[in-house]
Design an enzyme around this catalytic site. Structure first.
Site, short mmCIF file in Angstrom:
data_model
loop_
_atom_site.label_atom_id
_atom_site.label_comp_id
_atom_site.label_asym_id
_atom_site.label_seq_id
_atom_site.Cartn_x
_atom_site.Cartn_y
_atom_site.Cartn_z
N SER A 67 39.98 26.10 -0.88
CA SER A 67 39.32 24.76 -1.01
C SER A 67 40.27 23.74 -0.75
O SER A 67 41.36 23.60 -1.40
CB SER A 67 38.65 24.69 -2.34
OG SER A 67 38.19 23.26 -2.37
N LYS A 69 37.53 25.98 2.79
CA LYS A 69 36.26 25.17 2.61
C LYS A 69 37.06 23.65 2.32
O LYS A 69 38.06 23.64 1.97
CB LYS A 69 35.89 25.40 1.01
CG LYS A 69 35.10 24.33 0.48
CD LYS A 69 34.50 24.69 -0.81
CE LYS A 69 34.77 23.88 -2.29
NZ LYS A 69 34.07 24.26 -3.24
N LYS A 84 36.86 19.63 1.84
CA LYS A 84 35.98 18.73 1.06
C LYS A 84 35.73 17.63 2.11
O LYS A 84 36.68 17.24 2.96
CB LYS A 84 37.05 18.13 -0.05
CG LYS A 84 37.33 18.96 -1.41
CD LYS A 84 36.02 19.20 -1.82
CE LYS A 84 36.07 19.92 -3.37
NZ LYS A 84 34.90 20.39 -4.11
N ASP A 117 32.33 21.00 1.61
CA ASP A 117 31.61 20.55 0.18
C ASP A 117 32.05 19.11 0.02
O ASP A 117 33.04 18.60 0.05
CB ASP A 117 32.54 21.28 -0.84
CG ASP A 117 32.13 21.16 -2.27
OD1 ASP A 117 31.02 20.18 -2.44
OD2 ASP A 117 32.66 21.70 -3.22
N ASP A 126 26.14 23.83 -6.11
CA ASP A 126 27.00 23.71 -6.84
C ASP A 126 26.57 22.94 -8.09
O ASP A 126 25.85 23.65 -9.01
CB ASP A 126 28.40 23.35 -6.54
CG ASP A 126 29.50 23.39 -7.43
OD1 ASP A 126 29.17 23.63 -8.61
OD2 ASP A 126 30.59 23.05 -7.20
N LYS A 129 29.52 29.22 -10.81
CA LYS A 129 30.75 28.83 -11.85
C LYS A 129 30.37 29.22 -13.00
O LYS A 129 29.42 28.52 -13.67
CB LYS A 129 30.94 27.47 -11.58
CG LYS A 129 31.74 27.01 -10.26
CD LYS A 129 32.07 25.68 -10.34
CE LYS A 129 32.58 25.08 -8.94
NZ LYS A 129 32.75 23.74 -8.76
N GLY A 142 35.34 27.48 -8.01
CA GLY A 142 36.62 27.59 -8.90
C GLY A 142 36.56 26.15 -9.40
O GLY A 142 35.95 25.20 -9.14
O1 OSB Z 1 33.26 21.33 -6.35
O2 OSB Z 1 33.92 23.29 -6.08
C1 OSB Z 1 34.17 22.11 -6.61
C2 OSB Z 1 37.56 21.86 -8.03
C3 OSB Z 1 37.24 21.15 -9.03
C4 OSB Z 1 36.04 20.52 -9.24
C5 OSB Z 1 35.15 20.92 -8.29
C6 OSB Z 1 35.36 21.81 -7.24
C7 OSB Z 1 36.51 22.22 -7.09
C8 OSB Z 1 37.09 22.87 -5.85
C9 OSB Z 1 38.26 23.81 -5.98
O3 OSB Z 1 36.31 22.92 -4.86
C10 OSB Z 1 38.07 25.31 -6.17
C11 OSB Z 1 39.28 25.91 -6.70
O4 OSB Z 1 39.87 26.29 -5.71
O5 OSB Z 1 39.28 26.10 -8.04
MG MG Z 2 31.63 22.26 -5.23
#
Ligand code: OSB
Ligand code: MG
Length: 369
Positions: free
Chosen positions: A135, A161, A163, A188, A238, A262, A290
């Protein structure tokens, strides 16, 4: 299993680099760890809430408070037969899934150890590796983003992924797609858009994305259904899915076609498995999300991701993607086929680095006091 003693640890681990989402930045991973002693066994759990209520309303301090005042008193000194008994013992506590999940993780660890099997096998998982991706946070410029993605691909990640946020969405994603026409790519938004932004999101339909994750508000399934009707690309929820009932509602409304699981967000691996089972029965793909976990939470996520319905690569990257020094003695490393190996020792199967724990610990409290 007699629950004899529980220790809470409030830790703060510096991230290798800041992680920027549409609405906030993570500079370090501050969280509550749960150490649970029962009949000569020690289990570990990690609560995924951070210091700020950004991703959800829970924080490190609310996790600690809910654990200390409500969850620990409900199980200390009790004899719990299984995870279902834990869920029954805390069923009067409304909300606070991340606090519940951290304690549940420590119990899963202990129950799997008592059974003499890895958490993966205890949960009914199979295989020795799980497919993973990375991510990528919002970067200062598109050029910086391309450089970052190139670096991760060089490390072996095969799914990326991005952001996104308003103003840093279509052009950034199109630039990555142009550079890597065959890459497994997804985005995301962490709730940065409104339904009125549908035209912008429709432009993403031309970029062959695996999915668009959580474009609208965390508590909104209704408008996600209206948005999905206007898009070709599958929406993935999510933040909006905090139980198997939410998953059912969202799928029945066609508010999404893929679900990010999650365990922390949904109150634990038990509920995560319920969502997995429900989606598997309906033919809906799920993948492991994650929360920048330490090696403890990462081991749990990997174990759950070995269930057969996790058909898309997870946000479960190698330890080094997050931390210069992880909390476990053998950090997770990326295999050349963009997988992480599943621990095989009983329980979570990782060893806590006690020296590292001491370095990053802010506070420690033993219960009963
Ligand atoms: O929205 O998936 C998310 C990290 C912290 C809070 C929300 C998110 C995320 C990530 C990172 O996208 C995912 C990871 O590699 O742990
Ligand atoms: Mg997310």
């Amino acid at each position: 299993m007699k629950i004899e003693r529980i220790t809470l640890h409030h830790i703060n681990m510096p991230l290798a680099s800041p992680f920027r989402t549409s609405r906030w930045v993570e500079n370090d991973r501050e969280c509550v760890l749960v150490e649970l002693q029962a009949e000569g066994l020690t289990g570990w759990g990690e609560c995924v809430a951070t210091q700020n209520c950004t991703y959800s309303y829970e924080t490190v301090k609310t996790n600690w408070l809910i654990l200390e005042d409500f969850l620990l008193p409900a199980i200390l000194g009790k004899d719990l037969a299984d995870i279902a008994a834990y869920r029954a013992a805390i069923s009067h506590v409304t909300g606070h899934p991340m606090a519940k999940a951290g304690l549940e993780m420590a119990l899963w660890d202990v129950f799997a150890q008592a059974a003499g099997v890895s958490l993966s096998r205890f949960l009914g998982g199979e295989g020795d590796r799980v497919a993973v991706g990375v991510s990528v946070g919002i970067q200062p410029t598109t050029a910086a983003l391309l450089e970052k993605v190139e670096g991760y691909l060089a490390q072996g990640y095969r799914r990326v992924k991005l952001k996104i946020k308003p103003g840093r969405d279509v052009a950034d994603t199109a630039a990555v797609r142009r550079a890597y026409p065959d890459l497994m790519l997804q985005v995301d938004a962490n709730s940065a858009y409104r339904l009125a932004d549908a035209e912008v999101l429709k432009a993403l339909d031309d970029l062959a994305l695996l999915l668009i994750e959580q474009p609208l508000a965390h508590d909104d399934i209704f408008d996600h259904a209206k948005l999905q009707a206007q898009l070709q690309t599958p929406l993935c929820l999510d933040e909006s899915i905090t139980s198997v009932d939410h998953a059912r509602w969202a799928l029945e409304m066609d508010a999404c076609r893929i679900i990010n699981i999650k365990p922390g967000r949904v109150g634990g691996m038990f509920e995560g498995k319920l969502i997995h089972d429900y989606c598997l029965a309906r033919g809906v793909p799920v993948w492991m999300g994650g929360m920048l976990e330490t090696g403890i939470g990462r081991a749990a996520n990997i174990a759950l991701a070995t269930l057969s319905g996790f058909s898309l690569p997870g946000d479960i990257s190698a330890s080094a993607r997050y931390y210069r020094q992880d909390l476990i003695t053998e950090p997770f490393v990326l295999n050349p086929d963009s997988t992480l190996s599943v621990p095989t020792a009983p329980g979570l199967g990782v060893t806590i680095d006690k020296q590292r724990l001491q370095q990053v610990r802010q506070r420690r409290q033993v219960y009963p006091q």
